[in-house]
Design a protein around this motif. Structure first.
Motif, mmCIF file in Angstrom:
data_model
loop_
_atom_site.group_PDB
_atom_site.id
_atom_site.type_symbol
_atom_site.label_atom_id
_atom_site.label_comp_id
_atom_site.label_asym_id
_atom_site.label_seq_id
_atom_site.Cartn_x
_atom_site.Cartn_y
_atom_site.Cartn_z
ATOM 1 N N VAL A 273 42.545 41.605 38.767
ATOM 2 C CA VAL A 273 43.205 40.894 37.657
ATOM 3 C C VAL A 273 42.133 40.022 37.015
ATOM 4 C CG1 VAL A 273 45.005 39.277 36.971
ATOM 5 C CG2 VAL A 273 45.432 40.904 38.834
ATOM 6 N N GLU B 218 47.843 33.618 38.853
ATOM 7 C CA GLU B 218 47.190 34.309 39.980
ATOM 8 C C GLU B 218 48.128 34.401 41.183
ATOM 9 O OE1 GLU B 218 42.608 33.476 38.574
ATOM 10 O OE2 GLU B 218 43.351 32.355 40.319
ATOM 11 N N CYS C 252 50.480 37.200 40.472
ATOM 12 C CA CYS C 252 49.812 38.503 40.658
ATOM 13 C C CYS C 252 49.691 38.840 42.139
ATOM 14 C CB CYS C 252 48.435 38.483 40.001
ATOM 15 S SG CYS C 252 48.532 38.458 38.200
ATOM 16 N N ALA D 117 45.845 41.689 45.112
ATOM 17 C CA ALA D 117 45.286 41.304 43.809
ATOM 18 C C ALA D 117 44.023 40.478 44.022
ATOM 19 C CB ALA D 117 46.303 40.509 43.006
ATOM 20 N N CYS E 256 41.792 38.184 41.972
ATOM 21 C CA CYS E 256 41.905 37.488 40.686
ATOM 22 C C CYS E 256 40.592 36.817 40.323
ATOM 23 C CB CYS E 256 43.024 36.452 40.748
ATOM 24 S SG CYS E 256 44.639 37.167 41.112
ATOM 25 N N TYR F 67 51.717 40.257 33.400
ATOM 26 C CA TYR F 67 50.786 40.582 34.506
ATOM 27 C C TYR F 67 51.546 41.274 35.636
ATOM 28 C CZ TYR F 67 47.344 37.322 32.421
ATOM 29 O OH TYR F 67 46.464 36.684 31.592
ATOM 30 N N ALA F 68 52.745 40.783 35.928
ATOM 31 C CA ALA F 68 53.550 41.389 37.003
ATOM 32 C C ALA F 68 53.956 42.815 36.618
ATOM 33 C CB ALA F 68 54.779 40.524 37.287
ATOM 34 N N ILE G 133 50.962 45.112 37.085
ATOM 35 C CA ILE G 133 50.704 45.442 38.494
ATOM 36 C C ILE G 133 51.739 46.439 39.006
ATOM 37 C CG2 ILE G 133 50.699 44.480 40.840
ATOM 38 C CD1 ILE G 133 49.402 41.933 39.547
#
Ligand code: CA2
Length: 148
Positions: free
Chosen positions: A7, A33, A36, A47, A49, A133-134, A137
């Motif tokens: 990420v 973060e 994530c 993840a 980050c 972001y979620a 992923i």
């Protein structure tokens, strides 16, 4: 293929939550973060980050994760709209790349409407706030399960 998702956040995203909440919301980079990491864990992924204000550091991270990982989620910040060097690095990736923007860049100034990153991206998310972001992923996890 390993179970790590990179990420990658670009310039000024370290300031998230400190200014312009009307555009970017009130969550901090640490919140992003944490989201994530917890989302990746839900899917059996990890993840990694990273954030940098320096173009070459972002490029080095892309190189590090470009092969054999579960993919890359990138919010290149303003470099999205300017950086051929980041595009070249992303074009060298053998793993899926998801471009993510917190704001809906298409509702904003014209200079934010063009993205070099999009030319190399598997998919693009904009305007979902940090939830993007979620979603990114989650999509990488689905691609991985599907073997692609
Ligand atoms: O919407 C996004 O996620 C952006 O990638 C954010 C970039 C912007 O240049 C892109 O056009 C869209 C800027 C990130 C700067 O973030 C700040 C957050 C708080 C205070 C100041 C800057």
């Amino acid at each position: 293929m390993n179970d790590t998702v990179l990420v990658l956040n670009g310039p000024n995203l370290n300031l998230l939550g400190q200014r312009q909440p009307e555009v970017y919301g009130s969550a901090t980079l640490a919140d992003v973060e944490a989201l994530c990491r917890s989302t990746a864990a839900e899917f059996g992924l990890q993840a990694e980050c990273r954030q940098s204000n320096a173009e070459h550091v972002l490029i080095d991270a892309i190189h590090e994760f470009r092969i054999g990982t579960a993919g890359i989620v990138i919010n290149a910040g303003a470099y999205t709209h300017t950086s051929v060097a980041i595009l070249d690095a992303l074009n060298a990736c053998e793993v899926p790349v998801i471009e993510c923007h917190i704001s809906n860049v298409h509702r904003r100034e014209a200079f934010r409407h063009h993205s070099y990153v999009s030319k190399a991206a598997t998919a693009v998310l904009a305007g979902f706030g940090i939830h993007g972001y979620a979603l990114a992923i989650r999509h990488l996890a689905q691609l991985r399960r599907a073997g692609g």
